[in-house]
Design an enzyme around this catalytic site. Structure first.
Site, PDB file in Angstrom:
ATOM      1  N   CYS A 124      53.280  41.122 -27.056  1.00 15.44           N
ATOM      2  CA  CYS A 124      52.040  41.364 -27.811  1.00 15.44           C
ATOM      3  C   CYS A 124      52.291  41.620 -29.284  1.00 15.44           C
ATOM      4  O   CYS A 124      51.396  41.445 -30.106  1.00 15.44           O
ATOM      5  CB  CYS A 124      51.273  42.530 -27.197  1.00 15.44           C
ATOM      6  SG  CYS A 124      52.164  44.096 -27.262  1.00 15.44           S
ATOM      7  N   GLU A 140      45.251  48.501 -25.741  1.00 16.46           N
ATOM      8  CA  GLU A 140      46.327  47.925 -26.562  1.00 16.46           C
ATOM      9  C   GLU A 140      46.230  46.421 -26.372  1.00 16.46           C
ATOM     10  O   GLU A 140      46.531  45.905 -25.303  1.00 16.46           O
ATOM     11  CB  GLU A 140      47.676  48.488 -26.111  1.00 16.46           C
ATOM     12  CG  GLU A 140      48.838  48.006 -26.959  1.00 16.46           C
ATOM     13  CD  GLU A 140      49.651  46.942 -26.249  1.00 16.46           C
ATOM     14  OE1 GLU A 140      49.500  45.766 -26.646  1.00 16.46           O
ATOM     15  OE2 GLU A 140      50.402  47.264 -25.331  1.00 16.46           O
TER      16      GLU A 140
END
Length: 531
Positions: A248, A214
């Site tokens: 993120c 990720e």
């Protein structure tokens, strides 16, 4: 808190103990999974205030953000898995058609089972961190030394609730992470940056270990003239400047219609004052940059690993080496004449003011890489077509945000762009929904998790085929054995062939006809017997 490891044999022993615990069944039974999930819930209930304090110490993150985006999310998912544990562990029975043909004439019983992978290593990030255990895997957890308070909490507290041999916590520098990666694992989960992800994948390739990555990227937010600009401005402000932009999936830059740019900028300015007051630096609700490296340094150190703490909302801080220029400060300096709000900083407090940057070009430093900080560039576009072209000309982001009340526009972005996730008229909240898979594509990662998608990612579906009546099936299956003949080949082809819709209809009619004949024959025999 730093633990010194003098030999790589230490890591080998850690991994061997975790694997031995897994093989001994300490994590695999339904009872052990239930016990571990309950322990996670109990740990969070017992230590929420300690977790909040640790994250506050590392990041100055407000309590509400830590509880709503981290501790409660982890606890709720653990509770949900406790509720569905029986269903998760139940094998799936299906009729098996040989040759994967749905309507052929061979059928057996097949069973799919979600089997634990075995031993995982989780390279954890330094922001949102709390754990989820549900699939019976043993896990080696590597917190970040960049968030020492969180790392120390995990090392001291986790062994009180989970078996330290099956769930060891390994603290240390990037060298420790590199040494861990030399060990053999069954799965590696990593959240961070692309450069380090390539190092992770190379290490995993040595043992053919699957990875879940990720990563992040530059997540765009598009706003058109049909959007509710007031709501869009509020949600973008929240999504971008939570945790001082170190998330993120934070909006990385804005693409908006030129006619609404001034209104949008005004809304964001007003929201910043409303959220954090006129003196943002003094606000208890505004975070700080994780450390001076991220604040001050510019160039990625080669062959060094990102270290992280677990969470869907956070991304890694990569290690930086000292250079004459700075990273976030360098971006600010290069665009200082384009700043329309903010721009101040205080290195002693690792504080960077929320900053809006207008009239940005794609050649500016702020557009060269993921910002991962409180800077928000704003571009104007003439149409959705132009916005889609810009998005598609860049690496695929982890998240894409579209603010529009035109369903046709929303469908176009969904169909014509590629991103890990797409969210319409909101920011960040998709990562909190465990009914949705969370993960990237291309440069933003591979694999996904959350809810049942974690089951698919961190377990192996083992197939099991059972022939319940081998004597009976040998009558038809016997044609597979040599010696072969043209007759056997024709029969085999007929039996293996997938029946067409018309043939299936005919077979059903024949079945009914056969039933009628049998019943008629039975009635006739019955009458004869009576006579």
């Amino acid at each position: 808190m730093r633990q010194v490891y003098k030999s790589t044999n230490v890591f080998l022993k850690v991994v061997m103990k975790a694997r031995a615990g897994f093989m001994a069944g300490k994590t695999r039974s339904k009872e052990s999974r239930k016990r571990n999930l309950e322990a996670v819930v109990r740990m969070i209930n017992d230590h929420t205030s300690d977790m909040v304090a640790a994250v506050r110490k590392d990041l100055n993150k407000p309590s509400q953000e830590t509880t709503s985006c981290e501790t409660e999310v982890a606890k709720n998912e653990a509770i949900e898995f406790l509720r569905s544990l029986d269903e998760i562990m139940e094998p799936e029975d299906e009729k098996c058609h040989l040759g994967e043909q749905e309507n052929n004439f061979f059928a057996m019983l097949s069973i799919r089972m979600s089997f634990f992978c075995g031993l995982d290593v989780k390279e954890q990030e330094w922001k949102h961190m709390w754990l989820k255990k549900k699939l019976g895997n043993a896990v080696v957890l590597k917190p970040s030394e960049l968030s020492p308070a969180c790392a120390e909490f995990l090392q001291k507290t986790l062994p009180k609730y989970l078996d330290p041999e099956c769930f060891p916590v390994v603290n240390g520098s990037a060298d420790v992470a590199q040494a861990l990666l030399k060990q053999r694992f069954d799965h590696i989960l990593y959240t961070g940056g692309c450069n380090v992800a390539k190092i992770i994948m190379r290490a995993a390739a040595e043992n053919l270990t699957p990875v879940t990555l990720e990563l992040g990227g530059k997540c765009p937010a598009y706003i058109d003239q049909t959007a509710d600009v007031k709501a869009a401005g509020r949600r973008i402000t929240w999504g971008k400047f939570m945790n001082a932009g170190q998330t993120c999936i934070a909006p990385d830059y804005i693409l908006c219609d030129a006619n609404l740019k001034d209104k949008l900028v005004s809304e964001i300015k007003n929201n910043l004052r409303s959220f954090y007051g006129d003196d943002i630096k003094a606000s208890p609700d505004y975070g700080r940059i994780v450390n001076e490296r991220h604040f001050e340094y510019a160039v990625l150190a080669p062959n060094m690993l990102d270290i992280q703490i677990w969470s869907p909302l956070v991304k890694v801080l990569e290690f930086f080496v000292l250079q004459p220029s700075s990273r976030i400060q360098g971006m600010l300096k290069q665009c200082e004449k384009k700043v329309v709000f903010g721009g101040s900083s205080d290195r002693s407090q690792r504080y960077i003011e929320p900053t809006l940057i207008d009239n940005v070009s794609f050649d500016d430093a702020v557009m060269g890489e993921e910002i991962f900080g409180p800077l928000l560039p704003i571009f104007t576009v003439r149409s959705a077509d132009e916005a889609i072209r810009i998005i598609n000309s860049r690496e695929k982001p982890l998240a894409l945000y579209v603010f529009s009340n035109d369903k046709r526009i929303n469908k176009r972005f969904l169909a014509e762009t590629s991103s890990g996730n797409i969210t319409v008229n909101e920011t960040l909240v998709h990562a909190l929904a465990n009914v949705l898979p969370f993960g990237g594509v291309g440069n933003s990662g591979m694999g996904s998790y959350h809810g049942k998608f974690s089951i698919d990612t961190f377990s192996h579906k083992k197939s099991c085929l059972v022939d319940p009546s081998p004597k009976q099936s040998e009558i038809t299956m016997g044609i597979r054995y040599p010696p072969y003949s043209p007759t056997k080949e024709k029969i085999s082809g007929f039996l293996m062939r997938t029946a067409s819709a018309s043939e299936l209809k005919m077979l059903k009619l024949l079945k009914y006809a056969l039933v009628v004949l049998i019943m008629a024959f039975g009635i006739k025999v019955g009458r004869s017997y009576c006579l």
